[in-house]
Write an enzyme that holds these catalytic residues in place. Structure first.
Site, short mmCIF file in Angstrom:
data_model
loop_
_atom_site.label_atom_id
_atom_site.label_comp_id
_atom_site.label_asym_id
_atom_site.label_seq_id
_atom_site.Cartn_x
_atom_site.Cartn_y
_atom_site.Cartn_z
N ARG A 1 45.35 51.89 42.84
CA ARG A 1 45.87 50.90 41.99
C ARG A 1 45.18 50.93 40.66
O ARG A 1 45.61 50.57 39.30
CB ARG A 1 45.40 49.49 42.24
CG ARG A 1 46.31 48.95 43.52
CD ARG A 1 46.15 47.55 43.56
NE ARG A 1 46.35 47.16 44.86
CZ ARG A 1 47.07 45.98 45.38
NH1 ARG A 1 47.43 45.27 44.53
NH2 ARG A 1 47.15 45.91 46.51
N ARG B 1 48.08 38.50 38.73
CA ARG B 1 48.35 39.72 39.52
C ARG B 1 49.51 40.64 38.84
O ARG B 1 49.07 41.67 39.06
CB ARG B 1 48.53 39.17 40.85
CG ARG B 1 47.33 38.86 41.87
CD ARG B 1 47.65 38.09 42.89
NE ARG B 1 48.58 38.65 43.98
CZ ARG B 1 49.39 38.07 44.77
NH1 ARG B 1 49.43 36.66 44.68
NH2 ARG B 1 50.16 38.75 45.53
#
Ligand code: ADP
Length: 189
Positions: free
Chosen positions: A88, A143
């Site tokens: 990520r 997020r």
């Protein structure tokens, strides 16, 4: 078969990961699931990770990288694996490149897309069913921001390697699964 599954929170990675992994007979390795299991088990790793997860922030790279390195060394990952939720960050890409420097690189990076209102709606619905601590509207929005800032740039990196398969994640689960298999087949053949 080594597959990476990417996409913003709510894109349906977890759902599709299981189906794809099953199809290829490889484990679906979800860093989010591993972290949640550690939080539930109150392990040292879980205690450390929880404060980041609850805030919608990424767990620091050193922690995440070490965890994935361990997991990929397990025998079931020998024939291949599907990574859901890793890498990520750019630092995680570098680390993963190092872990896979054994001559079997990644075959495909599947990127699931969906529009952001749909993503928020799905996550809020999931919150009611599963009660995940990070599925409140505020944390969901954070997020998504973190994904856009830190993870979306990885698509360019993998696109530069010719690995990206972009899939529309809107619509029925089965329809999305179909799109993924079709795309993986034409990528492979
Ligand atoms: P989602 O994609 O729905 O946000 P996940 O279940 O994949 O959720 O991950 C939940 C949380 O676990 C993330 O918000 C983050 O805190 C942590 N996490 C998962 N994977 C990683 C990663 N590769 N690097 C850092 N943190 C991670």
């Amino acid at each position: 078969m080594r597959i990476i599954l990417m996409g913003p929170p709510g894109a349906g990675k977890g759902t599709q990961a299981k189906v794809i992994a099953n199809h290829f007979g490889i484990p679906a390795i979800s860093t989010g699931d591993i972290f949640r299991a550690n939080v539930a088990g109150k392990t040292e790793l879980g205690v450390e990770a929880q404060r980041y997860m609850d805030a919608g922030e990424y767990v620091p790279d050193e922690i995440t990288n070490a965890m994935v390195r361990d997991r990929l060394a397990q025998p079931d990952a020998e024939p291949g694996f599907l990574l859901d939720g890793y890498p990520r960050t750019l630092a995680q890409v570098e680390e993963l490149d190092g872990m896979l420097a054994d001559g079997h690189p990644v075959n495909a990076v599947v990127v699931l897309t969906a529009d952001s209102e749909e993503l928020i709606a799905r996550l809020l619905q999931r919150a009611q069913i599963e009660g995940r601590a990070d599925d409140t509207e505020e944390v969901i929005r954070r997020r998504q921001e973190v994904y856009t800032e830190q993870t979306a740039p990885l698509i360019e990196v993998y696109a530069g390697r010719g690995l990206v398969v972009e899939i529309d994640g809107m619509g029925e689960i089965d329809a999305v699964t179909h799109r993924i298999f079709d795309a993986l087949e034409s990528q492979a053949g």
